[in-house]
Design a protein around this motif. Structure first.
Motif: not given
Ligand code: NAD
Ligand code: ZN
Length: 357
Positions: A187-205
């Protein structure tokens, strides 16, 4: 403008590992015939991968109790002294820690000096030795990325060799291999990808390339974590693909608030990357309200308990160190909160967020 390098080749298949000997043999030459394996220590006793080794090949087990250190990488490189000219390829079999170790060693076999000399951006001059990555747990995207994260203990610096030479030449993505992963760790490791993606989608870059990889990766994550059995074969297949896409997403964008806070936990309390991200994600209501709510539904659905109260009673010195090791990540924080992020992340605010963990 980014001029991206992708992984050379990838094979995504059930029991894909069976093709590995053929791929390695293809690299062997009469005077260059040694394959060096770096395998996660979990597999040491099971001898699961012993059949891959041919006569002169070398096998090293990577102790992943702690995340990779520059000193550990240097000692792996040292142990190949005398073999350098005879090595046809390196193979990393394991999670992010093992995959990163293999990447770093491959670069140092063709570039003089120590691992710390290449911590930073585009410092690696020569292409590394041909390297093959075989993930056995999914989520970090290390299999797709152009970095390998290492802790430099003397300098108190956690940084990778960000370089196009760090990208794998070949991947074997075989979801059978993640069958034995501990449920919480999965769960923890898979969530890294979830977090990468939500952070990426919410950023100005954000941009259309990163967004497309992120959205597809998130679709897969949602299927997995809303399902009854997140570790069924089909779900491990989805997680493996989500991790790869998440790695590509982040290569085209940037993380946000979660990773800097998680880095603080890592520096001050020695908490590993993926569990650290989950601990942070759980208290991100004011920065990522909908995503935090969704994350909590995943925790509940999969019955995963996170450690609590880890920052409740620290010393003033520790809170100060947490603050400094968080706000030092200017680029991700500016990506998420704008150039004046320090007005939002005051000492008081940062301490308050950590105290909620
Ligand atoms: P890991 O390599 O830290 O391994 C986690 C645990 O899972 C270990 O105990 C390991 O023994 C075990 N394990 C792995 N495969 C297994 C299997 N099939 N069966 C049973 N146990 C298994 O795992 P991770 O979470 O993938 O990686 C974290 C590391 O990745 C950190 O060092 C982090 O810095 C790094 N990282 C790198 C990047 C990158 O782009 N290079 C991105 C994010 C994180
Ligand atoms: Zn991450």
């Amino acid at each position: 403008m980014k001029n991206n390098k992708n992984v050379g080749k990838y094979l995504f298949a059930k029991n894909g590992i069976k093709v590995l000997p053929e791929i390695i043999n293809h690299r062997r030459k009469a005077d260059k015939n040694i394959c060096v394996f770096y395998i996660d220590h979990f597999f040491k006793d099971s001898k699961k991968f012993e059949y891959l080794k041919e006569k002169d090949d070398l096998v090293f087990f990577v102790d992943t109790t702690d995340e990779p250190k520059t000193s550990g990488v240097d000692s792996f490189v040292k142990s190949l002294k005398g073999y350098r000219d005879k090595i046809c390829c390196l193979v990393g079999i394991g999670g992010g820690a093992t995959l990163d170790t293999t990447k770093a060693v491959a670069n140092l076999l063709t570039n003089e000096g120590k691992a710390e000399d290449y911590q930073g951006w585009d410092l690696v001059k020569n292409p590394g030795v041909y390297k093959i990555g075989v993930p056995t747990i999914s989520g970090t995207g290390a299999e797709a990325s152009r970095t390998c994260v290492m802790m430099n203990v003397e300098k108190n610096l956690k940084l990778g060799m960000n370089s196009e030479h760090t990208v794998y030449d070949q991947l074997i993505l075989d979801p059978v291999l993640s069958e034995t992963v501990d449920r919480n760790q999965y769960f923890y490791t898979a969530m890294d990808t979830y977090i990468h993606c939500i952070e990426s989608l919410a950023g100005s870059y954000r941009n259309v390339v990163g967004d497309t990889f992120s959205e597809n990766s998130l679709d897969l994550c949602r299927k997995v974590f809303n399902s009854e059995d997140m570790m069924s074969y089909e779900n491990r297949e989805r997680t493996m693909l989500a991790s790869y896409l998440g790695g590509l997403a982040i290569a085209n964008s940037m993380v946000g608030v979660v990773h800097p806070f998680s880095a603080g936990l890592s520096v001050v309390l020695d908490i590993h990357h993926c569990i650290g991200n989950c601990i942070v994600m759980n208290v991100m209501e004011e920065f990522y309200p909908n995503q935090t709510e969704e994350f909590k539904t995943f925790l509940e659905k999969q019955n995963i308990k996170l450690p609590e109260g880890i920052c409740a009673d620290l010393t003033d010195e520790q809170y100060e160190k947490l603050y400094l090791s968080t706000v030092i990540h200017e680029k991700p924080l500016a990506n998420a909160l704008g150039p004046d992020f320090k007005n939002i992340l005051s000492r008081k605010k940062v301490k308050e967020v950590f105290k909620r963990m």
